[in-house]
Write a protein that holds these residues in place. Structure first.
Motif, PDB file in Angstrom:
ATOM      1  N   VAL A  75      21.845 -34.282 -30.524  1.00  0.00           N
ATOM      2  CA  VAL A  75      21.030 -34.354 -31.002  1.00  0.00           C
ATOM      3  C   VAL A  75      19.744 -35.908 -30.549  1.00  0.00           C
ATOM      4  CG1 VAL A  75      19.262 -34.803 -33.199  1.00  0.00           C
ATOM      5  CG2 VAL A  75      21.831 -34.028 -33.299  1.00  0.00           C
ATOM      6  N   GLY A  76      20.437 -36.412 -29.802  1.00  0.00           N
ATOM      7  CA  GLY A  76      19.142 -37.747 -29.337  1.00  0.00           C
ATOM      8  C   GLY A  76      19.021 -37.470 -28.004  1.00  0.00           C
ATOM      9  N   ALA A  77      19.906 -36.509 -27.304  1.00  0.00           N
ATOM     10  CA  ALA A  77      18.955 -35.650 -25.719  1.00  0.00           C
ATOM     11  C   ALA A  77      17.971 -34.707 -26.304  1.00  0.00           C
ATOM     12  CB  ALA A  77      20.321 -35.011 -25.569  1.00  0.00           C
ATOM     13  N   ARG A  78      18.231 -34.349 -27.320  1.00  0.00           N
ATOM     14  CA  ARG A  78      17.206 -33.116 -27.344  1.00  0.00           C
ATOM     15  C   ARG A  78      15.755 -33.918 -27.983  1.00  0.00           C
ATOM     16  NH1 ARG A  78      21.121 -29.565 -30.436  1.00  0.00           N
ATOM     17  NH2 ARG A  78      19.997 -30.478 -32.980  1.00  0.00           N
ATOM     18  N   ALA A  79      15.897 -34.734 -28.380  1.00  0.00           N
ATOM     19  CA  ALA A  79      14.467 -35.378 -28.971  1.00  0.00           C
ATOM     20  C   ALA A  79      14.103 -36.198 -27.837  1.00  0.00           C
ATOM     21  CB  ALA A  79      15.493 -36.807 -30.806  1.00  0.00           C
ATOM     22  N   GLY A  80      15.097 -36.950 -26.791  1.00  0.00           N
ATOM     23  CA  GLY A  80      14.400 -37.341 -26.059  1.00  0.00           C
ATOM     24  C   GLY A  80      13.926 -36.491 -25.001  1.00  0.00           C
ATOM     25  N   LEU A  81      14.492 -35.234 -24.803  1.00  0.00           N
ATOM     26  CA  LEU A  81      13.900 -34.406 -23.912  1.00  0.00           C
ATOM     27  C   LEU A  81      12.195 -33.727 -24.585  1.00  0.00           C
ATOM     28  CD1 LEU A  81      14.421 -32.451 -21.490  1.00  0.00           C
ATOM     29  CD2 LEU A  81      14.998 -30.773 -23.286  1.00  0.00           C
ATOM     30  N   LEU A  82      12.671 -33.426 -25.848  1.00  0.00           N
ATOM     31  CA  LEU A  82      11.307 -33.455 -26.425  1.00  0.00           C
ATOM     32  C   LEU A  82      10.459 -34.389 -26.662  1.00  0.00           C
ATOM     33  CD1 LEU A  82      10.168 -30.699 -28.796  1.00  0.00           C
ATOM     34  CD2 LEU A  82      10.447 -32.670 -30.419  1.00  0.00           C
ATOM     35  N   LEU A  83      10.347 -35.985 -26.758  1.00  0.00           N
ATOM     36  CA  LEU A  83       9.719 -37.131 -26.571  1.00  0.00           C
ATOM     37  C   LEU A  83       9.464 -36.719 -24.888  1.00  0.00           C
ATOM     38  CD1 LEU A  83       8.700 -39.706 -27.079  1.00  0.00           C
ATOM     39  CD2 LEU A  83      10.802 -40.582 -27.006  1.00  0.00           C
ATOM     40  N   TRP A  84      10.038 -36.668 -23.774  1.00  0.00           N
ATOM     41  CA  TRP A  84       9.462 -36.355 -22.549  1.00  0.00           C
ATOM     42  C   TRP A  84       8.411 -36.275 -21.892  1.00  0.00           C
ATOM     43  CZ3 TRP A  84      10.142 -39.590 -18.657  1.00  0.00           C
ATOM     44  CH2 TRP A  84      10.153 -38.188 -17.047  1.00  0.00           C
ATOM     45  N   ASP A  85       8.836 -34.457 -23.022  1.00  0.00           N
ATOM     46  CA  ASP A  85       7.473 -33.385 -22.686  1.00  0.00           C
ATOM     47  C   ASP A  85       6.209 -33.626 -23.430  1.00  0.00           C
ATOM     48  OD1 ASP A  85       9.276 -31.664 -21.038  1.00  0.00           O
ATOM     49  OD2 ASP A  85       9.865 -30.547 -22.690  1.00  0.00           O
ATOM     50  N   ALA A  86       6.655 -33.993 -25.100  1.00  0.00           N
ATOM     51  CA  ALA A  86       5.026 -34.967 -25.337  1.00  0.00           C
ATOM     52  C   ALA A  86       4.221 -35.604 -24.302  1.00  0.00           C
ATOM     53  CB  ALA A  86       5.691 -35.268 -26.734  1.00  0.00           C
ATOM     54  N   ALA A  87       5.052 -36.536 -24.539  1.00  0.00           N
ATOM     55  CA  ALA A  87       4.347 -37.631 -23.214  1.00  0.00           C
ATOM     56  C   ALA A  87       4.727 -37.654 -22.207  1.00  0.00           C
ATOM     57  CB  ALA A  87       5.446 -38.803 -22.931  1.00  0.00           C
ATOM     58  N   ALA A  88       4.489 -35.866 -21.685  1.00  0.00           N
ATOM     59  CA  ALA A  88       3.823 -36.042 -20.276  1.00  0.00           C
ATOM     60  C   ALA A  88       2.648 -34.749 -20.039  1.00  0.00           C
ATOM     61  CB  ALA A  88       5.341 -34.848 -19.649  1.00  0.00           C
ATOM     62  N   ALA A  89       2.312 -34.322 -21.919  1.00  0.00           N
ATOM     63  CA  ALA A  89       1.211 -33.540 -21.814  1.00  0.00           C
ATOM     64  C   ALA A  89       0.669 -34.554 -22.407  1.00  0.00           C
ATOM     65  CB  ALA A  89       1.641 -32.566 -23.166  1.00  0.00           C
ATOM     66  N   ASP A  90       1.085 -35.349 -22.560  1.00  0.00           N
ATOM     67  CA  ASP A  90      -0.269 -36.127 -22.958  1.00  0.00           C
ATOM     68  C   ASP A  90      -1.156 -36.521 -21.590  1.00  0.00           C
ATOM     69  OD1 ASP A  90      -0.450 -35.923 -25.942  1.00  0.00           O
ATOM     70  OD2 ASP A  90       0.794 -37.952 -25.926  1.00  0.00           O
ATOM     71  N   LEU A  91      -0.305 -37.358 -21.306  1.00  0.00           N
ATOM     72  CA  LEU A  91      -0.244 -37.824 -19.574  1.00  0.00           C
ATOM     73  C   LEU A  91      -1.746 -36.623 -18.989  1.00  0.00           C
ATOM     74  CD1 LEU A  91       2.658 -39.716 -18.386  1.00  0.00           C
ATOM     75  CD2 LEU A  91       0.634 -40.535 -18.985  1.00  0.00           C
ATOM     76  N   LEU A  92      -1.247 -35.495 -19.508  1.00  0.00           N
ATOM     77  CA  LEU A  92      -2.144 -34.397 -18.765  1.00  0.00           C
ATOM     78  C   LEU A  92      -3.137 -34.284 -19.405  1.00  0.00           C
ATOM     79  CD1 LEU A  92      -1.727 -31.447 -16.527  1.00  0.00           C
ATOM     80  CD2 LEU A  92      -0.588 -30.335 -18.838  1.00  0.00           C
ATOM     81  N   ARG A  93      -3.039 -35.008 -20.677  1.00  0.00           N
ATOM     82  CA  ARG A  93      -4.471 -34.486 -21.547  1.00  0.00           C
ATOM     83  C   ARG A  93      -5.046 -35.595 -20.514  1.00  0.00           C
ATOM     84  NH1 ARG A  93      -3.053 -32.232 -26.041  1.00  0.00           N
ATOM     85  NH2 ARG A  93      -0.937 -32.355 -26.689  1.00  0.00           N
ATOM     86  N   ILE A  94      -4.854 -36.408 -20.275  1.00  0.00           N
ATOM     87  CA  ILE A  94      -5.851 -38.179 -20.129  1.00  0.00           C
ATOM     88  C   ILE A  94      -5.708 -37.214 -18.584  1.00  0.00           C
ATOM     89  CG2 ILE A  94      -5.883 -40.231 -18.842  1.00  0.00           C
ATOM     90  CD1 ILE A  94      -3.490 -40.488 -21.020  1.00  0.00           C
ATOM     91  N   ARG A  95      -4.947 -36.640 -17.830  1.00  0.00           N
ATOM     92  CA  ARG A  95      -5.129 -36.122 -16.025  1.00  0.00           C
ATOM     93  C   ARG A  95      -6.799 -35.340 -16.034  1.00  0.00           C
ATOM     94  NH1 ARG A  95      -0.830 -34.577 -14.296  1.00  0.00           N
ATOM     95  NH2 ARG A  95      -1.838 -32.969 -13.280  1.00  0.00           N
TER      96      ARG A  95
END
Lengths: 256, 214
Positions: A4-24
């Motif tokens: 469960v923690g790994a899945r949440a971590g992966l979701l957080l990773w993708d969401a942060a990557a999406a936000d960085l893409l938003r900024i870029r």
């Protein structure tokens, strides 16, 4: 780590990557990066005025001039606010909440992306402060060696200040529900109230985010804590605001 | 995978909620199965759509996506696609960038972008444009492509036809939604226009007020 923690971590990773893409792929970072050299120039000019050229080569004065790198705090704050308020205005905040299903993940991802983008903006501001100072010293014929040792500390302080202010901006925008007046109010606090408090109530101001930023830039003065405690203080403010924002975010009804 | 195949894609179970205008939705019970298009007409439709997405919280009852609340899914974007009010997209970013952001959130690769754009009927030449530089229909197709990017079993759209002036545009968007429904997608949209609800959907429901004939 549990699955469960790994899945949440992966979701957080993708969401942060999406936000960085938003900024870029957005314009906010570029616009704010263009503002930073102007702010550095204005602040440097203000700092230089009362000083005789003879004093410029002295280490404490160099330190003071380099501390102008912390003016990135305002643009950092604006970056964090735009990352939430701008997206809310165009429905992208709701889309992120719907796509992840977890508001905590969305908030943490925004904070992480703001921290990273804020650090980049802070590094740019510090580079501008250093470049401006070197040019000024070269024009006056003062050796640049006078910047050392310890000149890196206010520059690093500029990076940390801008990055942590960007996180504060994310939290402030969520706390104030991304209303149109969040940005002017936050900037008025940053450049007005903080400054006034610094002038009138320095013993109070040193414990506020603005005082911590001063400490990170020019540390160990009568008005501010040393750089290390200032960093801890500002990080603490950012963490506190994020916790408050998380509580507020869970209650926020995201309507069009 | 089980969820995506067997559970009812979208369901309201005795939902009560208050709208931004103060109207009250109460006792909303509705199922949207695979291959069907359902319209929520009039007041409360937007809020009901938002309840499925976890953006507003019902005062009573449950809004379910594949048998669960949206936050109980591992990757909600792969179960339910969402199109915001009138197909809103950030204006400063190109359509392609918005699609790449959506793909990242859904945990799928950038290869899904072109495929989703094709399903939504979006002209590939428009991918490099920003939303203000394209017409209303293309903006809605772009937003629909963002919803399709995770290959969800259901799509919800908030007022996709409202502010769409041309009858041909309404017809074109409706055709795309009906084609996707024919492939098994469950489609739920809100609209303020009862005529559009009746014309486009298999069933039109009014969350507040009198029942709607479809």
């Amino acid at each position: 780590m549990s699955s469960v923690g790994a899945r949440a971590g992966l979701l957080l990773w993708d969401a942060a990557a999406a936000d960085l893409l938003r900024i870029r792929t957005g314009r906010a970072l570029l616009v704010l990066a263009a503002v930073c050299p102007v702010l550095v120039g204005i602040t440097t000019a203000g700092t230089l005025q009362p000083v005789s050229p003879l004093a410029l080569g002295q280490d404490p004065q160099a330190w003071r001039l380099l501390s102008t790198a912390t003016v990135g705090a305002g643009p950092g704050l604006a970056l964090g606010i735009v990352l939430v308020a701008g997206d809310h205005r165009h429905g992208a905040l709701g889309a992120a909440v719907a796509a992840t299903g977890r508001r905590g993940v969305v908030l943490l991802a925004r904070a992480a992306a703001a921290l990273l983008a804020g650090a980049v903006l802070g590094a740019w501001t510090s580079a501008c402060a250093l470049a401006g100072l070197l040019l000024w010293y070269a024009a006056l014929g003062v050796p640049a060696d006078a910047l050392l040792p310890g000149g890196w500390l206010p520059l690093a302080g500029g990076v940390a200040t801008t990055a942590l202010y960007a996180v504060c901006g994310v939290a402030a925008a969520v706390l104030l529900r991304a209303r149109a007046w969040v940005l002017p109010v936050a900037l008025a606090w940053s450049y007005g109230v903080d400054w006034l408090l610094g002038a009138k109530l320095p013993d109070v101001e040193r414990w506020l985010p603005g005082g911590a930023a001063t400490g990170l830039g020019a540390g160990g003065t009568r008005w501010a804590l040393d750089a290390g405690p200032s960093l801890a203080l500002l990080a603490g403010w950012a963490a506190l605001l994020l916790v408050l924002a998380a509580v507020s975010f869970h209650r926020w009804e995201l309507r069009s | 995978m089980t969820d995506r195949v067997f559970a009812i894609p979208l369901a309201y179970e005795d939902v009560a909620l208050r709208t931004g205008t103060g109207a009250e939705v109460s006792g909303l019970t509705l199922e949207v199965d695979h291959g069907t298009v359902v319209a929520l007409v009039g007041d409360g439709g937007d809020e009901a759509v938002r309840a499925l997405l976890g953006l507003v919280r019902p005062e009573e009852g449950r809004a379910l996506v594949a048998g669960r609340a949206i936050h109980e899914h591992r990757r909600p974007a792969r179960v339910l696609g969402a199109v915001g009010a009138h197909g809103a997209l950030p204006p400063a970013r190109t359509i392609e960038a918005s699609l790449r952001v959506a793909a990242r959130l859904a945990g799928v690769g950038p290869h899904a972008v072109a495929e989703a754009a094709g399903r939504a009927g979006l002209d590939p030449a428009l991918l490099r444009r920003r939303p203000p530089a394209v017409d209303g229909l293309a903006r809605r197709r772009a937003a629909l492509a963002c919803a399709f990017v995770g290959w969800p079993a259901a799509v919800v759209l908030e007022a996709p036809f409202d502010r769409l002036r041309e009858t041909d545009d309404v017809r074109a968007l409706a055709t795309t939604l009906r084609e996707e429904a024919a492939r098994g997608l469950a489609v739920l949209f809100s609209t303020s226009d009862a005529r559009i609800g009746a014309a486009v959907a298999d069933r039109a429901v009014a969350p507040v007020g009198e029942p709607v004939a479809a």
